[in-house]
Scaffold this active site. Structure first.
Site, short mmCIF file in Angstrom:
data_model
loop_
_atom_site.label_atom_id
_atom_site.label_comp_id
_atom_site.label_asym_id
_atom_site.label_seq_id
_atom_site.Cartn_x
_atom_site.Cartn_y
_atom_site.Cartn_z
N LYS A 124 -3.76 -9.46 12.22
CA LYS A 124 -3.94 -9.15 10.78
C LYS A 124 -5.21 -9.94 10.47
CE LYS A 124 -2.43 -6.45 7.49
NZ LYS A 124 -1.50 -5.17 7.40
N ASP A 164 -5.80 -1.69 4.90
CA ASP A 164 -4.64 -2.35 4.26
C ASP A 164 -4.88 -2.21 2.68
OD1 ASP A 164 -1.99 -3.80 4.71
OD2 ASP A 164 -2.83 -5.08 3.21
P1 NDP Z 1 -3.77 0.24 -1.47
O1 NDP Z 1 -4.69 -0.79 -1.89
O2 NDP Z 1 -4.34 1.66 -1.52
O3 NDP Z 1 -2.75 -0.01 -2.88
C1 NDP Z 1 -2.08 -1.00 -3.37
C2 NDP Z 1 -1.35 -0.68 -4.29
O4 NDP Z 1 -0.45 -1.69 -4.97
C3 NDP Z 1 -2.15 -0.39 -5.63
O5 NDP Z 1 -1.48 0.41 -6.63
C4 NDP Z 1 -2.21 -1.88 -6.31
O6 NDP Z 1 -2.52 -1.83 -7.57
C5 NDP Z 1 -1.05 -2.41 -6.02
N1 NDP Z 1 -0.98 -3.85 -5.86
C6 NDP Z 1 -1.72 -4.55 -5.13
N2 NDP Z 1 -1.34 -6.04 -5.34
C7 NDP Z 1 -0.45 -6.01 -6.39
C8 NDP Z 1 0.39 -6.88 -7.15
N3 NDP Z 1 -0.21 -8.20 -6.78
N4 NDP Z 1 0.96 -6.69 -8.15
C9 NDP Z 1 1.28 -5.33 -8.37
N5 NDP Z 1 0.87 -4.34 -7.67
C10 NDP Z 1 0.08 -4.60 -6.50
O7 NDP Z 1 -3.08 -0.56 -0.34
P2 NDP Z 1 -1.74 0.45 0.43
O8 NDP Z 1 -1.08 1.45 -0.26
O9 NDP Z 1 -2.51 0.65 1.66
O10 NDP Z 1 -0.93 -0.93 0.83
C11 NDP Z 1 0.27 -1.04 -0.07
C12 NDP Z 1 1.51 -1.88 0.91
O11 NDP Z 1 1.77 -1.29 2.00
C13 NDP Z 1 0.99 -3.37 1.33
O12 NDP Z 1 1.94 -4.05 1.09
C14 NDP Z 1 0.18 -3.01 2.63
O13 NDP Z 1 0.29 -4.18 3.46
C15 NDP Z 1 1.25 -2.02 3.15
N6 NDP Z 1 1.24 -1.12 4.37
C16 NDP Z 1 0.03 -0.32 4.20
C17 NDP Z 1 -0.37 0.49 5.42
C18 NDP Z 1 -1.21 1.45 5.46
O14 NDP Z 1 -1.44 2.20 6.20
N7 NDP Z 1 -2.19 1.37 4.43
C19 NDP Z 1 0.39 0.38 6.60
C20 NDP Z 1 1.75 -0.29 6.49
C21 NDP Z 1 2.14 -1.21 5.57
P3 NDP Z 1 -4.13 -2.36 -8.12
O15 NDP Z 1 -4.69 -1.25 -7.89
O16 NDP Z 1 -3.94 -2.69 -9.42
O17 NDP Z 1 -4.24 -3.58 -7.27
#
Ligand code: NDP
Length: 444
Positions: A124, A164
């Site tokens: 990562k 991510d």
């Molecule tokens: P994105 O950046 O596309 O979206 C992240 C989302 O989570 C946004 O809505 C963001 O809001 C919110 N968020 C981030 N940090 C916080 C916080 N501290 N408190 C509240 N909300 C928060 O990321 P992904 O959708 O790709 O990833 C989301 C999760 O899924 C993560 O845990 C990631 O590790 C996991 N994941 C992702 C994969 C992928 O293929 N993308 C694969 C496997 C797991 P805001 O815009 O306000 O920051």
């Protein structure tokens, strides 16, 4: 005893890395029954070896903003375990990033990747850079600077990063462009690439779809399905968006999205128009979720999370530790039947325990969200043979992989005396495969 000693060593070696300690504790505690059956793991010090990354790379990322001011961020890549294949795992750009977060994510990735059945190791990376509020040019300059160091550590048979939080198609494009310029090679060195230049269909959808496929398998064990269920989702990024789309396709009513500023509650359920609005808002306009109140009948709850909503299924898809014990209790009191983690480690340990103890079907992230990395593995596979499969073909592979992950996690939970506990099942199934391979490879 061995487990406590290893955990103590992990904590005393890096005392500030609390997310990493949390992830290690969860895995080690749940593999205890394996250690009783397989003392050779203890003799070979597999636990001490598996909690220590093979390599950690920390580097400076200087870049210039649109006003000519210079900024310096910190970049990192943790190459955790390559027993079963090249390091594989995403890059996260978020101000909260520090080695403790990247190590927790890299550690989880080892077992998740093993569960997919594909030959990929765990890693990562990321940076404390915040893409929010930056222009496209600023993001490009940052990504180019980041890749100017990272390129020498990665490779299609060495380490293959993906996206991510904060790293989507735009960032992968800028990084791939810089990699190609520096190396003069068109390698399968990143996944989540654009469809015109080696990306796989279904990769954007894969994590969200996979989470719903996993939840569907859990529901099937109780003769149930998504049809007519109320589904609360947190986050509104990549994973949340496609989890919502698939849940709707399966006949569920999606009643929430959130971002780091607050939650929208949609009592009548998200419509297709509403979903399209969120996609444009988040992926193109890069706006805030409260802007939905002008476009659809919903309430906005500033600074709150969705877990007080009366729902049947909860899909936490935002970030780590976003669902605590009190919130788990609210969900259970409201009759939740299934929770599948689209995000990595979104439930705190007490929340996860409460779900398991109260008979809620609970799919931990390393199993439920493995569809993203699995489809990255399929992207690598297509790149290696120089082919591009159809949407239907990739989706069929993804669906089968999620069915198998569920089956293997369930079987391991049964074999080791914790039937239906997917935390135990996923950790054991992933661990045994990696640990056996480490034994095969000798002391390295
Ligand atoms: P994105 O950046 O596309 O979206 C992240 C989302 O989570 C946004 O809505 C963001 O809001 C919110 N968020 C981030 N940090 C916080 C916080 N501290 N408190 C509240 N909300 C928060 O990321 P992904 O959708 O790709 O990833 C989301 C999760 O899924 C993560 O845990 C990631 O590790 C996991 N994941 C992702 C994969 C992928 O293929 N993308 C694969 C496997 C797991 P805001 O815009 O306000 O920051």
């Amino acid at each position: 005893m061995v487990i406590e000693e290893v955990l103590e060593r992990v904590i005393s070696r890096d005392p500030g890395q609390k997310e990493f300690h949390q992830a290690v504790k969860e895995v080690l505690e749940s593999i205890e029954p394996v250690l009783q059956k397989r003392p050779e793991y203890i003799k070979a010090k597999i636990l001490d070896r598996i909690v220590e990354p093979e390599r950690q790379i920390l580097f400076r990322v200087p870049w210039m903003d649109d006003n000519g001011e210079i900024h310096v961020n910190r970049g990192m890549r943790i190459e955790f375990n390559s027993a079963i294949g090249p390091y594989k795992g995403g890059l996260r750009f978020h101000p909260s990033v520090y080695p403790g977060i990247i190590k927790f994510l890299g550690f989880e990735q080892i077992f998740k990747n093993a569960l997919t059945g594909l030959p990929i190791g765990g890693g990562k990376g990321g940076s404390d850079f915040d893409p929010k509020g930056k222009s496209d040019d600023e993001v490009m300059r940052f990504c180019q600077s980041f890749m100017s160091e990272l390129f020498r550590h990665i490779g299609e048979n060495t380490d293959v990063p993906a996206g991510d939080i904060g790293v989507g198609g735009r960032e992968i494009g800028f990084m791939f462009g810089q990699y190609k310029r520096l190396t003069n090679r068109f390698d399968s060195v990143l996944t989540g690439k654009g469809i015109n230049w080696g990306g796989s269909l279904v990769r954007p959808e894969a994590t969200g779809y996979g989470t719903v496929y996993f939840a569907q398998e859990m529901l099937k064990t109780k003769g149930d399905s998504f049809e007519g269920k109320k589904v609360a989702i947190s986050g509104s990024g990549n994973v949340a968006q496609y989890a919502a789309q698939k849940a709707m396709e399966f006949g569920a009513k999606v009643v929430s999205f959130s971002d780091s500023a607050g939650t929208i509650y949609i009592p009548d359920g998200l419509t297709l128009d509403g979903w399209n609005f969120v996609m444009d808002l988040k992926n193109n306009k890069r706006g805030r979720i409260n802007e939905c109140t002008d476009k659809m009948p919903c309430e906005y709850w500033a600074g709150q999370r969705p877990w007080k909503i009366d729902c049947d299924i909860a899909l936490p898809c935002a970030t780590q530790n976003e669902l605590n014990g009190d919130e788990a209790k609210m969900l259970i009191d409201n009759g939740v039947i299934a929770v599948a983690e689209g995000a990595n480690m979104p439930s705190t340990p007490d929340a996860a325990d409460m779900f398991v103890d109260n008979g809620v079907l609970f799919g931990p992230g390393k199993a439920a969200n493995a569809g993203g990395v699995a489809t990255s593995g399929l992207e690598m596979c297509q790149n290696h043979v120089g082919m591009a499969w159809s949407f239907e073909e990739v989706d069929k592979h993804l669906h089968n992989i999620m069915i198998n992950i569920h089956k293997n996690a369930l079987k391991a939970s049964q074999d080791y005396g914790a039937p239906g506990n997917y935390i135990v099942g996923a950790n054991i199934a992933g661990f045994v495969k990696v640990a056996d391979t480490m034994l095969d490879h000798g002391l390295i």
